[in-house]
Motif scaffolding. Sequence first.
Motif, mmCIF file in Angstrom:
data_model
loop_
_atom_site.group_PDB
_atom_site.id
_atom_site.type_symbol
_atom_site.label_atom_id
_atom_site.label_comp_id
_atom_site.label_asym_id
_atom_site.label_seq_id
_atom_site.Cartn_x
_atom_site.Cartn_y
_atom_site.Cartn_z
ATOM 1 N N ILE B 46 -5.420 8.308 -42.531
ATOM 2 C CA ILE B 46 -4.601 9.043 -41.550
ATOM 3 C C ILE B 46 -3.154 9.103 -42.028
ATOM 4 C CG2 ILE B 46 -3.641 8.894 -39.208
ATOM 5 C CD1 ILE B 46 -6.369 7.763 -38.306
ATOM 6 N N MET B 47 -2.670 7.944 -42.510
ATOM 7 C CA MET B 47 -1.274 7.885 -42.972
ATOM 8 C C MET B 47 -1.037 8.854 -44.133
ATOM 9 S SD MET B 47 -0.070 5.591 -40.987
ATOM 10 C CE MET B 47 1.122 4.332 -41.262
ATOM 11 N N LYS B 48 -2.012 8.932 -45.028
ATOM 12 C CA LYS B 48 -1.837 9.789 -46.210
ATOM 13 C C LYS B 48 -1.960 11.275 -45.868
ATOM 14 C CE LYS B 48 -3.261 6.470 -49.714
ATOM 15 N NZ LYS B 48 -4.339 6.043 -50.593
ATOM 16 N N LEU B 49 -2.700 11.575 -44.804
ATOM 17 C CA LEU B 49 -2.865 12.983 -44.428
ATOM 18 C C LEU B 49 -1.565 13.550 -43.836
ATOM 19 C CD1 LEU B 49 -6.417 12.865 -42.802
ATOM 20 C CD2 LEU B 49 -5.773 14.222 -44.790
ATOM 21 N N ILE B 50 -0.798 12.697 -43.173
ATOM 22 C CA ILE B 50 0.393 13.198 -42.475
ATOM 23 C C ILE B 50 1.412 13.836 -43.435
ATOM 24 C CG2 ILE B 50 2.345 12.555 -40.984
ATOM 25 C CD1 ILE B 50 0.401 10.385 -39.784
ATOM 26 N N PRO B 51 1.802 13.167 -44.530
ATOM 27 C CA PRO B 51 2.746 13.843 -45.436
ATOM 28 C C PRO B 51 2.060 14.730 -46.471
ATOM 29 C CG PRO B 51 2.472 11.567 -46.097
ATOM 30 C CD PRO B 51 1.549 11.775 -44.948
ATOM 31 N N VAL B 60 -3.567 19.298 -39.406
ATOM 32 C CA VAL B 60 -2.560 18.244 -39.239
ATOM 33 C C VAL B 60 -1.223 18.965 -39.156
ATOM 34 C CG1 VAL B 60 -1.495 16.179 -40.237
ATOM 35 C CG2 VAL B 60 -3.921 16.623 -40.619
ATOM 36 N N ARG B 61 -0.457 18.671 -38.117
ATOM 37 C CA ARG B 61 0.848 19.326 -37.966
ATOM 38 C C ARG B 61 1.945 18.296 -37.783
ATOM 39 N NH1 ARG B 61 -0.418 24.646 -34.402
ATOM 40 N NH2 ARG B 61 -1.203 23.099 -32.966
ATOM 41 N N VAL B 62 3.078 18.577 -38.396
ATOM 42 C CA VAL B 62 4.257 17.715 -38.246
ATOM 43 C C VAL B 62 5.381 18.580 -37.686
ATOM 44 C CG1 VAL B 62 6.022 16.425 -39.496
ATOM 45 C CG2 VAL B 62 3.614 16.092 -40.057
ATOM 46 N N ASP B 63 5.834 18.238 -36.516
ATOM 47 C CA ASP B 63 6.880 19.008 -35.837
ATOM 48 C C ASP B 63 6.529 20.510 -35.820
ATOM 49 O OD1 ASP B 63 9.193 19.203 -34.387
ATOM 50 O OD2 ASP B 63 10.529 19.256 -36.124
ATOM 51 N N GLY B 64 5.287 20.786 -35.582
ATOM 52 C CA GLY B 64 4.832 22.176 -35.483
ATOM 53 C C GLY B 64 4.490 22.826 -36.822
ATOM 54 N N ILE B 65 4.773 22.133 -37.932
ATOM 55 C CA ILE B 65 4.481 22.714 -39.256
ATOM 56 C C ILE B 65 3.102 22.256 -39.707
ATOM 57 C CG2 ILE B 65 5.260 22.859 -41.664
ATOM 58 C CD1 ILE B 65 8.022 21.828 -40.564
ATOM 59 N N GLU B 74 8.822 20.394 -47.011
ATOM 60 C CA GLU B 74 9.461 20.437 -45.699
ATOM 61 C C GLU B 74 8.961 19.288 -44.821
ATOM 62 O OE1 GLU B 74 10.095 23.861 -42.275
ATOM 63 O OE2 GLU B 74 8.743 24.236 -43.946
ATOM 64 N N VAL B 75 7.642 19.066 -44.884
ATOM 65 C CA VAL B 75 7.029 18.008 -44.074
ATOM 66 C C VAL B 75 7.543 16.637 -44.513
ATOM 67 C CG1 VAL B 75 4.840 16.811 -43.662
ATOM 68 C CG2 VAL B 75 4.947 19.296 -43.461
ATOM 69 N N ARG B 76 7.627 16.425 -45.831
ATOM 70 C CA ARG B 76 8.036 15.111 -46.331
ATOM 71 C C ARG B 76 9.497 14.810 -46.048
ATOM 72 N NH1 ARG B 76 4.489 15.816 -51.870
ATOM 73 N NH2 ARG B 76 2.490 15.740 -50.776
ATOM 74 N N LYS B 77 10.275 15.852 -45.782
ATOM 75 C CA LYS B 77 11.667 15.632 -45.394
ATOM 76 C C LYS B 77 11.708 15.128 -43.944
ATOM 77 C CE LYS B 77 16.125 17.829 -46.039
ATOM 78 N NZ LYS B 77 16.774 17.113 -44.958
ATOM 79 N N LYS B 78 10.738 15.566 -43.162
ATOM 80 C CA LYS B 78 10.706 15.176 -41.745
ATOM 81 C C LYS B 78 10.044 13.817 -41.530
ATOM 82 C CE LYS B 78 10.735 19.774 -39.652
ATOM 83 N NZ LYS B 78 11.803 19.573 -38.644
ATOM 84 N N ILE B 159 6.422 6.731 -40.844
ATOM 85 C CA ILE B 159 5.103 6.112 -40.755
ATOM 86 C C ILE B 159 5.097 4.901 -41.687
ATOM 87 C CG2 ILE B 159 3.871 8.164 -39.992
ATOM 88 C CD1 ILE B 159 3.012 8.722 -42.785
ATOM 89 N N MET B 160 4.548 3.825 -41.199
ATOM 90 C CA MET B 160 4.604 2.569 -41.960
ATOM 91 C C MET B 160 3.210 1.977 -42.089
ATOM 92 S SD MET B 160 7.864 0.690 -40.287
ATOM 93 C CE MET B 160 9.485 1.433 -40.258
ATOM 94 N N ASP B 161 2.878 1.575 -43.301
ATOM 95 C CA ASP B 161 1.586 0.955 -43.545
ATOM 96 C C ASP B 161 1.816 -0.545 -43.706
ATOM 97 O OD1 ASP B 161 -1.035 0.544 -44.073
ATOM 98 O OD2 ASP B 161 -1.130 1.709 -45.923
ATOM 99 N N GLU B 162 1.365 -1.314 -42.768
ATOM 100 C CA GLU B 162 1.497 -2.780 -42.796
ATOM 101 C C GLU B 162 2.920 -3.241 -43.135
ATOM 102 O OE1 GLU B 162 -0.585 -4.881 -41.811
ATOM 103 O OE2 GLU B 162 -2.581 -3.988 -41.965
#
Lengths: 266, 247
Positions: B46-51, B60-65, B74-78, B159-162
């Motif tokens: 899940i964590m890897k899918l987000i960026p 998968v959307r980040v801030d609507g993107i 753009e996503v990785r900047k957010k 997002i933080m992994d452990e």
Amino acid sequence: MNRMDQALLELSEMDDLASMDSPLHRRHPAVKLLVTVFYIAAVVSFGKYDLPGVLPMALIPAILFAAGGIPVSTCFKKMRFALPLVLAVGVFNPFFDRTVFIRIGGIPVTGGVLSMLTLMAKGVLSLMAAFIMMASTGIDSLCAGLRSLHVPKTAVSLLLLTWRYISVMTKELSVMTDAYHLRAPGQKGIHVSAWGSFLGQLLLRSMDRAGELYSAMRLRGFRGEFYYAGGRRAGVRDVLFAACFAAAVLVLRFVHVGELVGGIFV
Amino acid sequence: MSMIEFQNVTFSYEAGKPVLKDLTFAVEKGESVGLIGANGAGKSTIMKLIPGLLDSMGRVRVDGISVGKDTAAEVRKKVGFVLQDPDSQMFMPTVLEDMIFGPMNYGLTKDEAVAKADRILAEMGLSDLRNRHNHRISGGEKKMAAIATILAMEPEAVIMDEPTASLDPYNRRTVINMIRSRSETKLIASHDLDMILDTCSRVILISGGVLAADGPAERILRDRALLEANRMELPLSYAGRASDPDR
């Protein structure tokens, strides 16, 4: 501390040297790169028997060591693996070229011995020049210098990543070596029967770690080129440094300093 | 608008063996959400899918993107992603150089990036680490520095992994306090349920690639039956006390 940890420490020593501040460290990396190449070209251009011509070229590294505050002992310590190869280059010359050139105190010096010593001197001086450049520049600035000389970004990124991954692989090797020795007491190295699996595991682990690092870079906007590509431009002092350096190299290359000094006393 | 949104997301590393199955959830802006689950539940995926480090079926959307190759930058900047192992996160020689790496990739000048890094270091009380070599700082310092490298990019969500893995109690508490002090949207994957309880108001429980529970941290982390059914245990701070919300 195992040998891998020692190797990591030595890599970091180079970073420490490069992060010092001196007039030499402050020069533009591209300028240092160019003058180093120029110096090495001048050194290797001497004739194969021209030992008296080559030796005065050591003056330039000596001045740079002093200007950069770089310990000479560190240079020879770092070169300990390359030096034997350099010294071995002309080791067979004395067997093939037995023409006597000069006699020193009645002892004949053959062309083979002279050419061997000349080759060795050229090798040592070239290594010293490369070391001084690395110790006063650092890999990031060096890559910036290469980019400012329009070396393709792929090649430069490859160089930088290779450098970074050396430490990654060394760390993995260090952990694996420790783990091996903890379960193989009394063994001096890695037993030959374990080499295959050891190297295979090292490769897999290094690839995993390298993949993670690359992900971390991509997550922070890396798109194939490091930001240093837009580094500062060379200034007046850099140009002045290059001019003085080139002049010194040309003088030592074309004016036979040995004869000149000898002429004063004879 | 949600900050992070998963809509019917399915993902497989190997064909026919989905790690995530039709997963749908959203994290609202400013929320602090804990992502929990047993080993292999699918948290890291899940964590890897987000960026956009992995591509999935579904949205998968980040801030609507919509996350994809074209929008990855753009996503990785957010969204900043703090990896579990700081050694994998930090690759530049010094802490400062690592911190300015991201901001400069996003167009800041060196001076601007350094100023930003200095500000973040001061906020986190880490100014003494500024010029230290990454391989010469302790594990706890390295973890904090790794978080600082992400915060220097001023992401809207982290997002933080452990984040507290392999830290001593003092450094763990320092990281927890730091997380609590940040106002960004946070999604934290961890087995450290006490830390999740301390830092997150909401918890998403993943089990076998599906959403097993989603709700207030207080409720989910007190539910012994739910946790044990999903190969987890009560947080230490609840163990031995009321394990049933009805008690």
